[in-house]
Design an enzyme around this catalytic site. Sequence first.
Site, PDB file in Angstrom:
ATOM      1  N   LYS A  67       0.808  -1.223   0.000  1.00  0.00           N
ATOM      2  CA  LYS A  67       0.000   0.000   0.000  1.00  0.00           C
ATOM      3  C   LYS A  67       0.842   1.274   0.000  1.00  0.00           C
ATOM      4  O   LYS A  67       0.479   2.264  -0.648  1.00  0.00           O
ATOM      5  CB  LYS A  67      -0.969  -0.016   1.185  1.00  0.00           C
ATOM      6  CG  LYS A  67      -2.037  -1.103   1.040  1.00  0.00           C
ATOM      7  CD  LYS A  67      -3.072  -1.050   2.140  1.00  0.00           C
ATOM      8  CE  LYS A  67      -4.125  -2.132   1.937  1.00  0.00           C
ATOM      9  NZ  LYS A  67      -5.213  -2.045   2.930  1.00  0.00           N
ATOM     10  N   ASP A 103     -10.177   2.257   2.624  1.00  0.00           N
ATOM     11  CA  ASP A 103     -10.222   1.413   3.830  1.00  0.00           C
ATOM     12  C   ASP A 103     -10.962   2.091   4.979  1.00  0.00           C
ATOM     13  O   ASP A 103     -11.811   1.477   5.635  1.00  0.00           O
ATOM     14  CB  ASP A 103      -8.804   1.063   4.291  1.00  0.00           C
ATOM     15  CG  ASP A 103      -8.185  -0.052   3.473  1.00  0.00           C
ATOM     16  OD1 ASP A 103      -8.931  -0.863   2.877  1.00  0.00           O
ATOM     17  OD2 ASP A 103      -6.935  -0.128   3.425  1.00  0.00           O
TER      18      ASP A 103
END
Length: 282
Positions: A67, A103
């Site tokens: 990420k 997220d």
Amino acid sequence: MSTPRFALIGHPVAHSLSPRIHAAFARQTGIAMDYGLIDATAEEFDDALAKFAASGGRGANVTLPHKARAAAACESLSDRARRCGVVNTLTRTATGWAGDNTDGLGLVRDLTDRHGQDLRGRRVLLIGAGGVAHGVAPALLDAGISGLMIVNRTDSRTDALADLLGDPARVHPRNFADLHTQGVFDLIINATSIGHAADGGELSLPSSLIAPRGDVVDLGYGEASIGFLAWARAGGADQMMDGLGMLVEQAAESFNIWHGVRPNTDEIYAELRAESGSTAVV
């Protein structure tokens, strides 16, 4: 005309539910898409992403351990991605990759809409300072929590996340070993592999962390979450949740970024929850 290609890039990814979730969204909305899996190690990520783009890839989700690297690979970042420093959603543009992070929005939507949580004024413990923790921390602050304590096995990463958030009045990095002196928390979120079978299933957490009627979330799902949620149950937690709902909700947000339509998540969530049995949410 070929079907637009999307993928999840991570290592490992064979276990992922993402292709199934996005296939359900595509059927529901009538949007044609091909969503696959790309298993790439940290050393292979740049090459794998370049090959995906060259083959016509339109967008990708990014999971462990990429990420932060995905953010560095982007030509542009959304405000959310810039704020948290990591990317889980890539969109191909004329000039390169645009990065976003869904997220945090996915977690907050799952907690508030699906589980009826009111996050305002709550004292929250976030265990972990990796990519997932980076993604969810800003959204928790935006949801109105009163304080966020961050602990991680590596203190430098804890401090780095706290510095990035830039809210010293509410964000407090602490040493993992000092947890037993930090009082109780209304909500505890595990964004690590602590308690997971792959991590040996060992929990070195005080049983006194959970406030009366306090809740606990493990951002893993299925078998991965059983150990941590068992600790929460033994500690008297009121509501215990795994990360399946967050997974579905963040996927819906990514789908919306790519296609301009936010699918309904209830049907696929119920289907996956029924298959997981009663161990995930109590």
